[in-house]
Design a protein around this motif. Sequence first.
Motif, PDB file in Angstrom:
ATOM      1  N   GLY A  98       0.811  -1.201   0.000  1.00  0.00           N
ATOM      2  CA  GLY A  98       0.000   0.000   0.000  1.00  0.00           C
ATOM      3  C   GLY A  98       0.848   1.256   0.000  1.00  0.00           C
ATOM      4  N   VAL A  99       0.232   2.354  -0.385  1.00  0.00           N
ATOM      5  CA  VAL A  99       0.903   3.651  -0.417  1.00  0.00           C
ATOM      6  C   VAL A  99       0.073   4.637   0.397  1.00  0.00           C
ATOM      7  CG1 VAL A  99       1.701   5.565  -1.855  1.00  0.00           C
ATOM      8  CG2 VAL A  99       1.917   3.200  -2.671  1.00  0.00           C
ATOM      9  N   LEU A 100       0.714   5.276   1.360  1.00  0.00           N
ATOM     10  CA  LEU A 100       0.066   6.304   2.172  1.00  0.00           C
ATOM     11  C   LEU A 100       0.395   7.673   1.584  1.00  0.00           C
ATOM     12  CD1 LEU A 100      -1.425   7.258   4.760  1.00  0.00           C
ATOM     13  CD2 LEU A 100       0.807   7.213   5.916  1.00  0.00           C
ATOM     14  N   VAL A 101      -0.632   8.489   1.382  1.00  0.00           N
ATOM     15  CA  VAL A 101      -0.449   9.842   0.868  1.00  0.00           C
ATOM     16  C   VAL A 101      -0.980  10.806   1.924  1.00  0.00           C
ATOM     17  CG1 VAL A 101      -0.899  11.446  -1.013  1.00  0.00           C
ATOM     18  CG2 VAL A 101      -0.756   8.982  -1.484  1.00  0.00           C
ATOM     19  N   GLN A 102      -0.079  11.570   2.509  1.00  0.00           N
ATOM     20  CA  GLN A 102      -0.474  12.520   3.552  1.00  0.00           C
ATOM     21  C   GLN A 102      -0.625  13.911   2.949  1.00  0.00           C
ATOM     22  OE1 GLN A 102       2.287  14.493   6.346  1.00  0.00           O
ATOM     23  NE2 GLN A 102       1.387  13.196   7.934  1.00  0.00           N
ATOM     24  N   VAL A 103      -1.778  14.534   3.192  1.00  0.00           N
ATOM     25  CA  VAL A 103      -2.032  15.887   2.704  1.00  0.00           C
ATOM     26  C   VAL A 103      -2.436  16.756   3.883  1.00  0.00           C
ATOM     27  CG1 VAL A 103      -2.692  15.149   0.386  1.00  0.00           C
ATOM     28  CG2 VAL A 103      -4.426  15.321   2.175  1.00  0.00           C
TER      29      VAL A 103
ATOM     30  N   ARG B  33      -8.513   4.955  -0.999  1.00  0.00           N
ATOM     31  CA  ARG B  33      -9.284   5.129   0.231  1.00  0.00           C
ATOM     32  C   ARG B  33      -8.986   6.502   0.819  1.00  0.00           C
ATOM     33  NH1 ARG B  33      -7.684  -0.351   0.514  1.00  0.00           N
ATOM     34  NH2 ARG B  33      -9.472  -1.785   0.644  1.00  0.00           N
ATOM     35  N   MET B  34     -10.006   7.073   1.466  1.00  0.00           N
ATOM     36  CA  MET B  34      -9.862   8.382   2.096  1.00  0.00           C
ATOM     37  C   MET B  34      -9.992   8.243   3.610  1.00  0.00           C
ATOM     38  SD  MET B  34      -9.511  10.985  -0.093  1.00  0.00           S
ATOM     39  CE  MET B  34     -10.242  12.373   0.771  1.00  0.00           C
ATOM     40  N   SER B  35      -9.178   8.997   4.349  1.00  0.00           N
ATOM     41  CA  SER B  35      -9.273   9.025   5.801  1.00  0.00           C
ATOM     42  C   SER B  35      -9.072  10.464   6.254  1.00  0.00           C
ATOM     43  CB  SER B  35      -8.218   8.116   6.445  1.00  0.00           C
ATOM     44  OG  SER B  35      -8.296   8.164   7.861  1.00  0.00           O
ATOM     45  N   GLY B  36     -10.061  11.003   6.935  1.00  0.00           N
ATOM     46  CA  GLY B  36      -9.957  12.378   7.402  1.00  0.00           C
ATOM     47  C   GLY B  36     -11.325  12.965   7.662  1.00  0.00           C
ATOM     48  N   GLY B  37     -11.351  14.076   8.377  1.00  0.00           N
ATOM     49  CA  GLY B  37     -12.610  14.732   8.692  1.00  0.00           C
ATOM     50  C   GLY B  37     -13.493  13.861   9.554  1.00  0.00           C
ATOM     51  N   ALA B  38     -14.734  13.680   9.107  1.00  0.00           N
ATOM     52  CA  ALA B  38     -15.687  12.877   9.867  1.00  0.00           C
ATOM     53  C   ALA B  38     -15.535  11.390   9.607  1.00  0.00           C
ATOM     54  CB  ALA B  38     -17.114  13.311   9.536  1.00  0.00           C
ATOM     55  N   SER B  39     -14.704  11.011   8.649  1.00  0.00           N
ATOM     56  CA  SER B  39     -14.518   9.605   8.303  1.00  0.00           C
ATOM     57  C   SER B  39     -13.042   9.234   8.422  1.00  0.00           C
ATOM     58  CB  SER B  39     -15.023   9.345   6.868  1.00  0.00           C
ATOM     59  OG  SER B  39     -14.836   8.000   6.503  1.00  0.00           O
ATOM     60  N   VAL B  40     -12.638   8.880   9.645  1.00  0.00           N
ATOM     61  CA  VAL B  40     -11.250   8.511   9.919  1.00  0.00           C
ATOM     62  C   VAL B  40     -11.157   6.993  10.035  1.00  0.00           C
ATOM     63  CG1 VAL B  40      -9.322   8.705  11.529  1.00  0.00           C
ATOM     64  CG2 VAL B  40     -10.788  10.685  11.081  1.00  0.00           C
ATOM     65  N   LEU B  41     -10.273   6.402   9.256  1.00  0.00           N
ATOM     66  CA  LEU B  41     -10.078   4.951   9.282  1.00  0.00           C
ATOM     67  C   LEU B  41      -9.024   4.592  10.314  1.00  0.00           C
ATOM     68  CD1 LEU B  41      -9.923   4.327   5.409  1.00  0.00           C
ATOM     69  CD2 LEU B  41     -11.927   4.223   6.906  1.00  0.00           C
ATOM     70  N   ASP B  42      -9.294   3.559  11.111  1.00  0.00           N
ATOM     71  CA  ASP B  42      -8.311   3.092  12.078  1.00  0.00           C
ATOM     72  C   ASP B  42      -7.291   2.166  11.441  1.00  0.00           C
ATOM     73  OD1 ASP B  42      -9.606   4.493  14.074  1.00  0.00           O
ATOM     74  OD2 ASP B  42     -10.845   2.790  14.676  1.00  0.00           O
ATOM     75  N   GLU B  43      -7.751   1.346  10.527  1.00  0.00           N
ATOM     76  CA  GLU B  43      -6.887   0.353   9.883  1.00  0.00           C
ATOM     77  C   GLU B  43      -7.416   0.065   8.497  1.00  0.00           C
ATOM     78  OE1 GLU B  43      -5.819  -4.308  10.697  1.00  0.00           O
ATOM     79  OE2 GLU B  43      -5.558  -2.927  12.410  1.00  0.00           O
ATOM     80  N   VAL B  44      -6.511  -0.218   7.574  1.00  0.00           N
ATOM     81  CA  VAL B  44      -6.891  -0.607   6.223  1.00  0.00           C
ATOM     82  C   VAL B  44      -6.261  -1.956   5.915  1.00  0.00           C
ATOM     83  CG1 VAL B  44      -7.195   1.744   5.366  1.00  0.00           C
ATOM     84  CG2 VAL B  44      -4.936   0.681   5.255  1.00  0.00           C
ATOM     85  N   PRO B  45      -6.882  -2.763   5.064  1.00  0.00           N
ATOM     86  CA  PRO B  45      -6.317  -4.081   4.758  1.00  0.00           C
ATOM     87  C   PRO B  45      -5.014  -3.975   3.982  1.00  0.00           C
ATOM     88  CG  PRO B  45      -8.232  -3.630   3.383  1.00  0.00           C
ATOM     89  CD  PRO B  45      -8.173  -2.535   4.397  1.00  0.00           C
ATOM     90  N   ALA B  46      -4.155  -4.940   4.201  1.00  0.00           N
ATOM     91  CA  ALA B  46      -2.885  -4.971   3.479  1.00  0.00           C
ATOM     92  C   ALA B  46      -3.147  -5.235   2.006  1.00  0.00           C
ATOM     93  CB  ALA B  46      -1.975  -6.040   4.071  1.00  0.00           C
ATOM     94  N   GLY B  47      -2.244  -4.776   1.190  1.00  0.00           N
ATOM     95  CA  GLY B  47      -2.382  -4.992  -0.241  1.00  0.00           C
ATOM     96  C   GLY B  47      -2.204  -3.702  -1.010  1.00  0.00           C
ATOM     97  N   PRO B  48      -2.126  -3.787  -2.332  1.00  0.00           N
ATOM     98  CA  PRO B  48      -1.889  -2.591  -3.155  1.00  0.00           C
ATOM     99  C   PRO B  48      -3.098  -1.666  -3.162  1.00  0.00           C
ATOM    100  CG  PRO B  48      -2.267  -4.517  -4.542  1.00  0.00           C
ATOM    101  CD  PRO B  48      -2.197  -5.016  -3.143  1.00  0.00           C
ATOM    102  N   SER B  49      -2.968  -0.532  -2.544  1.00  0.00           N
ATOM    103  CA  SER B  49      -4.023   0.483  -2.530  1.00  0.00           C
ATOM    104  C   SER B  49      -3.390   1.820  -2.195  1.00  0.00           C
ATOM    105  CB  SER B  49      -5.112   0.144  -1.515  1.00  0.00           C
ATOM    106  OG  SER B  49      -4.593   0.153  -0.198  1.00  0.00           O
ATOM    107  N   LEU B  50      -4.097   2.879  -2.535  1.00  0.00           N
ATOM    108  CA  LEU B  50      -3.677   4.236  -2.204  1.00  0.00           C
ATOM    109  C   LEU B  50      -4.556   4.738  -1.062  1.00  0.00           C
ATOM    110  CD1 LEU B  50      -3.289   5.589  -5.828  1.00  0.00           C
ATOM    111  CD2 LEU B  50      -1.458   5.578  -4.134  1.00  0.00           C
TER     112      LEU B  50
ATOM    113  N   VAL C 169      -5.293   8.034   1.028  1.00  0.00           N
ATOM    114  CA  VAL C 169      -5.103   9.481   1.130  1.00  0.00           C
ATOM    115  C   VAL C 169      -5.655   9.924   2.473  1.00  0.00           C
ATOM    116  CG1 VAL C 169      -5.589  11.718   0.102  1.00  0.00           C
ATOM    117  CG2 VAL C 169      -5.313   9.701  -1.361  1.00  0.00           C
ATOM    118  N   ALA C 170      -4.789  10.462   3.329  1.00  0.00           N
ATOM    119  CA  ALA C 170      -5.187  10.830   4.685  1.00  0.00           C
ATOM    120  C   ALA C 170      -4.718  12.235   5.011  1.00  0.00           C
ATOM    121  CB  ALA C 170      -4.597   9.841   5.700  1.00  0.00           C
ATOM    122  N   THR C 171      -5.559  12.968   5.718  1.00  0.00           N
ATOM    123  CA  THR C 171      -5.120  14.250   6.251  1.00  0.00           C
ATOM    124  C   THR C 171      -4.200  13.992   7.438  1.00  0.00           C
ATOM    125  OG1 THR C 171      -7.106  14.348   7.621  1.00  0.00           O
ATOM    126  CG2 THR C 171      -7.175  15.486   5.499  1.00  0.00           C
ATOM    127  N   VAL C 172      -3.405  14.989   7.798  1.00  0.00           N
ATOM    128  CA  VAL C 172      -2.432  14.789   8.871  1.00  0.00           C
ATOM    129  C   VAL C 172      -3.157  14.432  10.158  1.00  0.00           C
ATOM    130  CG1 VAL C 172      -0.615  16.238   7.929  1.00  0.00           C
ATOM    131  CG2 VAL C 172      -2.433  17.292   9.235  1.00  0.00           C
TER     132      VAL C 172
END
Length: 666
Positions: free
Chosen positions: A368-373, A460-477, A479-482
Amino acid sequence: MAETTGSALPIARVLPMLALAHLDREFDYLVPAELDEQAQPGVRVRVRFAGRLVDGFVLDRIAVSEHPGKLGTLDKVVSPERVLTPDIAALVAAVAARYAGTRSDVLRLAIPPRHARVEGEPAPEQPVVTDPVVNSGAWAAYDHGTEFLAAVRDGRGPRAVWQARPGEIWAERLAELAAVTAATGRTSLVIVPDQRDLDRVAATCVALVGKEPVVALAAGLGPAARYRRWLAVLRGSARIVIGTRSAVFAPLADLGLVAVWDDGDDSHSEPRAPYPHAREVALLRAHGSGCAAVVGGVARTAEAQALADSGWAHDLVATRDVVRASAPKITALADSDHALARDPGARAARLPGIAFAAARAALGAGHGVLVQVPRRGYVPSLACGKCRTPARCRRCHGPLALPAAVGPDGSGTPTCKWCGIADSMFRCPTCGSRALRAVVVGAGRTAEELGRAFAGVTVRMSGGASVLDEVPAGPSLVVATVGAEPVMPGGYGAALLLDGWALLGRADLRATEETLRRWMNASTLVKPHGEGGEVVVVADSSLPTVQGLVRWDPVGRARAELAERAEVLLPPAVHLAAIDGSSEALAQLLEQAELPESAEVLGPVDLPGGESMPGADTGPVERMLVRVPRASGGALARALAESRALLGAKKSTAALRVQIDPVRIG
């Protein structure tokens, strides 16, 4: 009149829950005979004060009152539960003194509202905690880590500033410390920033010692559940407490350990008067009880470094070979118009070529790739137009901003937001340029553009009112706010830290420190370099903050940050009070306050944009700063508290807000 008791201690010393500063003292009341047994120190009572019934706490029972007049009588014992223990009463007084507040305000933070039905439930049995299984190898990775663990096990009260290595399963280390302490018969308190971290540590503690000894306290619990768990702590059926900032006041007896994780997180700062910081309350508690204390994090604050430099706490840092083996590869590059112009791929996907390549390599390897914005809503500020160093006042080192009233062409004289002095001759101290530019944040476009750049890859998006605690392993992008970066089992293959200037360019005292903390918290979720992990940070590689990330040297950056704060006389090198109110209220406060001779007054200026002051009149609100050397911090707090009390006694209705060492100054 009700018949008074024949007890040898017929008088109750009561602290009424009154908001006025000049009434922050004990009042004596006679105890009726029918309330003698219940009206013990620590219980909630109701008393008549100035013709109305108010809540209060019994602090003591005494034989003779020093009050020369007629005493009133206790009206009611709300509950015989002794909710205010002597230890918490002493802590409340210390916090009120530290932050120039009132004990009633601190008590509202420390003791939750009563729930009568829950109070009538039987207390669970006190659990027994056996010696837990501890990963001694994990502690051996830190200099003196094994000795620190042994000192905690022996109950010797060691104090440490813990620098978690990259990729550390920090929840397990905190759980081990808490469990080891609980096995000695003493209690443990672990303070974390948010619910995600609380759930993580609580689950780890339960796996180590079982469910019965562990209590999780958080503001998100309902009134009944929160009070039930809080009573379990008070009654001694909890050995380990994990909670957010308000849990730092948990009524644990025989405290053996207090730990604060990620003390640089804003969530540790209380937004209600007197605005205490959980780290400072925890340190006051550790000092008073003599228990072990740990301030830990992936990054390090200047305040934590000051603890280590002063000798109050010891450094707990991984060896350099462990850091090198655990950290991902980190690459930095310039986020400039010239760099983008030379990179067609960056223009197509808003990613520099090297970041695009790192993401594609990680996805190709099945990771997976984490993109912090940056999150939305950062306040625009001024920076050098050439090198983008944040523009600071030459007098007090406050942030420069353009005034609200500017010319038709958008021009105006940069003005300090702290002391109000205009600087028409600004010159960048780094490169000498006179040009200024606004630092703004663009958000909400990254996920959409990445989806086009990497067709067929899950985004996948994580931030604001929808914050993910964990995402499944595997190839995915992802995008999370700090601050909203989810965990991926096994770690991400790459992390892209975008728009570095949006974080570094904020007009904030802690902008560089906060940026490094955010970057490191995201980078520690990435696989080590030996397993192909790579982090690309879009910021100029020559900046000290970026170099701190590249070298993975949070201690060195914290030490440099502390030295810079000392040079420009900013916390924690000094103590600083931010006082908000109308110009008339500020003038009255200064007139009454006997400030230390070393005090320096800055301002007043208009309240920084975006802030509000509850209870203020409709007129303009201003901010005044008062700073003193660290040795005079107690004197400053006392002077401000006494001045507010004098104004209150004179029936002043002017609203004032006093914050000692606030996290955000302007």
